[in-house]
Design an enzyme around this catalytic site. Sequence first.
Site, mmCIF file in Angstrom:
data_model
loop_
_atom_site.group_PDB
_atom_site.id
_atom_site.type_symbol
_atom_site.label_atom_id
_atom_site.label_comp_id
_atom_site.label_asym_id
_atom_site.label_seq_id
_atom_site.Cartn_x
_atom_site.Cartn_y
_atom_site.Cartn_z
ATOM 1 N N ASN A 209 -2.137 -40.868 -20.583
ATOM 2 C CA ASN A 209 -3.204 -40.033 -20.183
ATOM 3 C C ASN A 209 -3.200 -40.276 -18.522
ATOM 4 O O ASN A 209 -2.311 -40.933 -17.935
ATOM 5 C CB ASN A 209 -4.528 -40.469 -20.593
ATOM 6 C CG ASN A 209 -5.010 -41.871 -20.261
ATOM 7 O OD1 ASN A 209 -5.045 -42.114 -19.214
ATOM 8 N ND2 ASN A 209 -4.963 -42.792 -21.443
ATOM 9 N N ASP A 277 -6.422 -43.638 -27.684
ATOM 10 C CA ASP A 277 -7.040 -43.712 -29.058
ATOM 11 C C ASP A 277 -5.902 -43.921 -30.007
ATOM 12 O O ASP A 277 -6.352 -44.574 -31.075
ATOM 13 C CB ASP A 277 -7.901 -42.588 -29.130
ATOM 14 C CG ASP A 277 -9.114 -42.537 -28.170
ATOM 15 O OD1 ASP A 277 -9.583 -43.424 -28.041
ATOM 16 O OD2 ASP A 277 -9.337 -41.347 -27.604
ATOM 17 N N PRO A 305 -6.301 -50.615 -31.749
ATOM 18 C CA PRO A 305 -7.297 -51.361 -31.686
ATOM 19 C C PRO A 305 -8.487 -51.026 -30.574
ATOM 20 O O PRO A 305 -7.730 -50.452 -29.559
ATOM 21 C CB PRO A 305 -6.557 -52.765 -31.446
ATOM 22 C CG PRO A 305 -5.468 -52.390 -30.840
ATOM 23 C CD PRO A 305 -5.002 -51.126 -31.227
ATOM 24 N N ASP A 306 -9.672 -51.191 -30.654
ATOM 25 C CA ASP A 306 -10.838 -51.092 -29.750
ATOM 26 C C ASP A 306 -10.960 -52.345 -28.935
ATOM 27 O O ASP A 306 -11.544 -53.360 -29.580
ATOM 28 C CB ASP A 306 -12.143 -50.272 -30.224
ATOM 29 C CG ASP A 306 -12.946 -49.810 -29.186
ATOM 30 O OD1 ASP A 306 -13.062 -50.629 -28.165
ATOM 31 O OD2 ASP A 306 -13.528 -48.722 -29.374
ATOM 32 N N ILE A 307 -10.301 -52.377 -27.796
ATOM 33 C CA ILE A 307 -10.684 -53.545 -27.067
ATOM 34 C C ILE A 307 -11.914 -53.838 -26.485
ATOM 35 O O ILE A 307 -12.387 -55.163 -26.686
ATOM 36 C CB ILE A 307 -9.482 -53.453 -25.861
ATOM 37 C CG1 ILE A 307 -8.055 -53.240 -26.204
ATOM 38 C CG2 ILE A 307 -9.666 -54.648 -24.643
ATOM 39 C CD1 ILE A 307 -7.083 -52.884 -25.284
ATOM 40 N N PHE A 325 -16.764 -48.653 -19.947
ATOM 41 C CA PHE A 325 -16.664 -47.066 -19.367
ATOM 42 C C PHE A 325 -16.898 -46.053 -20.450
ATOM 43 O O PHE A 325 -16.361 -46.218 -21.397
ATOM 44 C CB PHE A 325 -15.340 -46.897 -18.485
ATOM 45 C CG PHE A 325 -15.736 -47.433 -16.970
ATOM 46 C CD1 PHE A 325 -15.677 -48.912 -16.758
ATOM 47 C CD2 PHE A 325 -15.814 -46.766 -15.833
ATOM 48 C CE1 PHE A 325 -15.695 -49.340 -15.627
ATOM 49 C CE2 PHE A 325 -15.940 -47.182 -14.421
ATOM 50 C CZ PHE A 325 -15.968 -48.622 -14.518
ATOM 51 N N LYS A 343 -20.210 -49.582 -29.322
ATOM 52 C CA LYS A 343 -19.238 -50.600 -28.831
ATOM 53 C C LYS A 343 -19.895 -52.017 -29.062
ATOM 54 O O LYS A 343 -19.036 -52.973 -29.067
ATOM 55 C CB LYS A 343 -18.576 -50.333 -27.598
ATOM 56 C CG LYS A 343 -18.240 -49.005 -27.547
ATOM 57 C CD LYS A 343 -16.548 -48.671 -27.673
ATOM 58 C CE LYS A 343 -15.923 -47.601 -27.334
ATOM 59 N NZ LYS A 343 -14.472 -47.523 -27.557
HETATM 60 O O1 C5P Z 1 -14.080 -44.975 -27.178
HETATM 61 P P1 C5P Z 1 -14.028 -44.490 -25.800
HETATM 62 O O2 C5P Z 1 -12.454 -44.444 -25.512
HETATM 63 O O3 C5P Z 1 -14.509 -43.396 -25.268
HETATM 64 O O4 C5P Z 1 -14.390 -45.840 -24.820
HETATM 65 C C1 C5P Z 1 -14.397 -46.067 -23.481
HETATM 66 C C2 C5P Z 1 -14.409 -47.492 -23.284
HETATM 67 O O5 C5P Z 1 -13.975 -48.261 -24.405
HETATM 68 C C3 C5P Z 1 -13.799 -48.025 -22.026
HETATM 69 O O6 C5P Z 1 -14.372 -49.195 -21.601
HETATM 70 C C4 C5P Z 1 -12.280 -48.215 -22.576
HETATM 71 O O7 C5P Z 1 -11.626 -49.119 -21.742
HETATM 72 C C5 C5P Z 1 -12.872 -48.974 -23.849
HETATM 73 N N1 C5P Z 1 -11.656 -48.700 -25.135
HETATM 74 C C6 C5P Z 1 -10.939 -49.939 -25.413
HETATM 75 N N2 C5P Z 1 -10.022 -49.672 -26.439
HETATM 76 C C7 C5P Z 1 -9.897 -48.461 -26.837
HETATM 77 C C8 C5P Z 1 -10.504 -47.516 -26.327
HETATM 78 C C9 C5P Z 1 -11.415 -47.743 -25.690
HETATM 79 O O8 C5P Z 1 -11.200 -51.117 -24.855
HETATM 80 N N3 C5P Z 1 -8.966 -48.600 -27.818
#
Ligand code: C5P
Length: 408
Positions: A209, A277, A305-307, A325, A343
Amino acid sequence: MLQGKRILLIVAGGIAAFKALELIRRLRERGAAVRCILTEAGARFVTPLSLQALSEDRVYTDMFSLTDESEMGHIQLSRDADLLVVVPATANILARMAGGLADDLAATVLLATDKPVLAAPAMNVRMWTHAATVANVEILKTRGVTFVGPNDGAMACNEHGPGRMSEPEEIVAAIESMLATNRPLAGKRALVTSGPTREAIDPVRYISNHSSGKQGHAIATALARLGAEVTLVSGPVAVVDPPGVRTIHVDSADQMLAACLAAGAVDIAVCAAAVADWKVTAPSGAKIKKKVGAQPPPLELSPNPDILATLSKPGPRRPALVVGFAAETENLVANAIDKRVRKGCDWIVANDVSPAIGTFGGERNTVHLISTVGVENWPTLTKGEVAGRLAARMALHLAGPRSAAAAE
Ligand code: C5P
């Protein structure tokens, strides 16, 4: 006060060099020790004798006179200083700094230093607005150089506009703020993610992106300035590693998560990265061949994975403050409020990334800070200013509810 602080003043060749004399006087009044490097061009405007008389120290002019063992080496000049100040920062010295030249003592010291650098630009308005100077200033800002001025006003060349060097008292104020001993995050550890991630399709192609990493890197810099020990986990970006920050470079979201977990326990986590994503479920080990007339290959994607959610999970290792963010193009605040809860983080910084706003890759950001208390709408600020304000708020938050409430 600047009691006991050591300032290395680099006086370059511009008409505003005369203000360096008044600056030295004011710095010394506040208790700072001032040592000067005078460039060859600078010596056309002020004499070494004037600088020496006011600083009560030797003035350094020639790189090659430093080769003698008994002399002060250029590394030592920087080592002995708490801060380097370039007055006036002419278009020429800014270009030499941005280009990494080491063609005289001043440029060599500026290249060799690991100390903070403050530049007070002064030049003709068209030189200041020239694309080359604009680009050089941009490069230097991303490398952590702080700028004071220039001011708008009448100039020696009979023109009017931005280009006048800041007044000595403004430069002193900038020096005092840079050397503030108030480091409220000293002893705290912070983790920041920044930039995009790249998800491989095959060894040569990837999904990614437009994130530039400018905001995340600025936050890492701002936290370090307040004394935090910062680990920055960065996806592939063009911006340089911030000074004074441990930067770990990664490509994919999986690597970013692994680096975050390996960073160990932290007090603050800021997830500013635009993590992809989805990743390609089974990236090809070899370049996928394009076959004439054949259908394009299907890409099967699976979630990354969602960090942020991982770091926000309750438990003994959860940071005291986790900040995410929300980059949205629609229903910004409503989506961000929802995201904070989903989150499990403490704060969300919501920003509009519609192409018309120009946040991605741009210099400015208009954000809303969403916490358990409510929503704050911040004015449009530079990314550095957003970072500074955010870091200050984090410091207040960690200092306890009383200090945070006092700042509301
Ligand atoms: O779900 P979304 O991408 O909109 O969420 C944005 C926030 O989640 C940001 O703080 C981004 O750094 C974090 N994020 C993450 N890991 C992911 C997706 C988003 O840490 N896989």
